[in-house]
Write a protein that holds these residues in place. Structure first.
Motif, PDB file in Angstrom:
ATOM      1  N   ALA A   1       0.947  -1.148   0.028  1.00 36.41           N
ATOM      2  CA  ALA A   1       0.330  -0.212   0.196  1.00 36.41           C
ATOM      3  C   ALA A   1       0.805   1.247   0.036  1.00 36.41           C
ATOM      4  CB  ALA A   1      -0.648   0.047   1.211  1.00 36.41           C
ATOM      5  N   PRO A   2       0.063   2.053  -0.862  1.00 35.82           N
ATOM      6  CA  PRO A   2       1.382   3.132  -0.655  1.00 35.82           C
ATOM      7  C   PRO A   2       0.938   3.745   0.710  1.00 35.82           C
ATOM      8  CG  PRO A   2      -0.769   3.969  -2.184  1.00 35.82           C
ATOM      9  CD  PRO A   2      -1.046   2.265  -2.429  1.00 35.82           C
ATOM     10  N   ALA A   3       2.492   4.885   0.739  1.00 36.24           N
ATOM     11  CA  ALA A   3       2.252   6.145   1.705  1.00 36.24           C
ATOM     12  C   ALA A   3       0.707   6.800   1.919  1.00 36.24           C
ATOM     13  CB  ALA A   3       3.666   6.418   1.804  1.00 36.24           C
ATOM     14  N   GLN A   4      -0.069   6.793   2.699  1.00 39.04           N
ATOM     15  CA  GLN A   4      -0.662   7.930   3.268  1.00 39.04           C
ATOM     16  C   GLN A   4      -0.714   9.460   3.567  1.00 39.04           C
ATOM     17  OE1 GLN A   4      -4.058   7.162   1.836  1.00 39.04           O
ATOM     18  NE2 GLN A   4      -3.498   5.055   1.339  1.00 39.04           N
ATOM     19  N   PRO A   5      -1.006  10.241   2.378  1.00 42.25           N
ATOM     20  CA  PRO A   5      -0.669  11.766   3.255  1.00 42.25           C
ATOM     21  C   PRO A   5      -0.490  12.212   3.909  1.00 42.25           C
ATOM     22  CG  PRO A   5      -1.698  11.589   1.110  1.00 42.25           C
ATOM     23  CD  PRO A   5      -1.318   9.960   1.432  1.00 42.25           C
ATOM     24  N   THR A   6      -0.559  12.787   4.217  1.00 44.29           N
ATOM     25  CA  THR A   6      -1.039  13.815   6.554  1.00 44.29           C
ATOM     26  C   THR A   6      -1.456  14.882   5.454  1.00 44.29           C
ATOM     27  OG1 THR A   6       1.183  14.048   6.511  1.00 44.29           O
ATOM     28  CG2 THR A   6       0.633  12.345   7.768  1.00 44.29           C
TER      29      THR A   6
END
Length: 97
Positions: A85-90
């Motif tokens: 899973a790609p890193a979710q932007p904060t």
């Protein structure tokens, strides 16, 4: 896999050319046309092109199944890449003033 893809392209182009070289009977898929025209005129050429089309279509399907099998066998590396899973932007929070 690259060799199979190259063979697939060659078979596809040859199949397209063979189909386009065949003479149309002019019947418009049974919707009229000249009833006296024979579908089997120039029998030798028609038989050769029909057989070539059948052989090329068979090779096309066999090669397609072979490429699918090879692709399924090699799909482990793709699953690893797609499985992560790609890193979710904060989203920055608003600071109260």
């Amino acid at each position: 896999m690259t060799i199979l893809l190259f063979i697939h392209v060659i078979i596809t182009l040859t199949l397209i050319g063979t189909i386009l070289m065949q003479k149309s009977d002019g019947s418009g898929m049974g919707l009229g046309g000249n009833p006296t025209s024979s579908m089997f005129s120039a029998r030798g050429a028609a038989n050769l092109l029909t057989r070539a089309t059948a052989v090329l279509a068979t090779l096309f399907f066999i090669n397609s199944l072979l490429m699918a099998a090879v692709s399924r066998h090699q799909s482990g590396t793709v699953d690893k890449i797609l499985g992560e899973a790609p890193a979710q932007p904060t989203i920055p929070e608003d600071k109260p003033n």
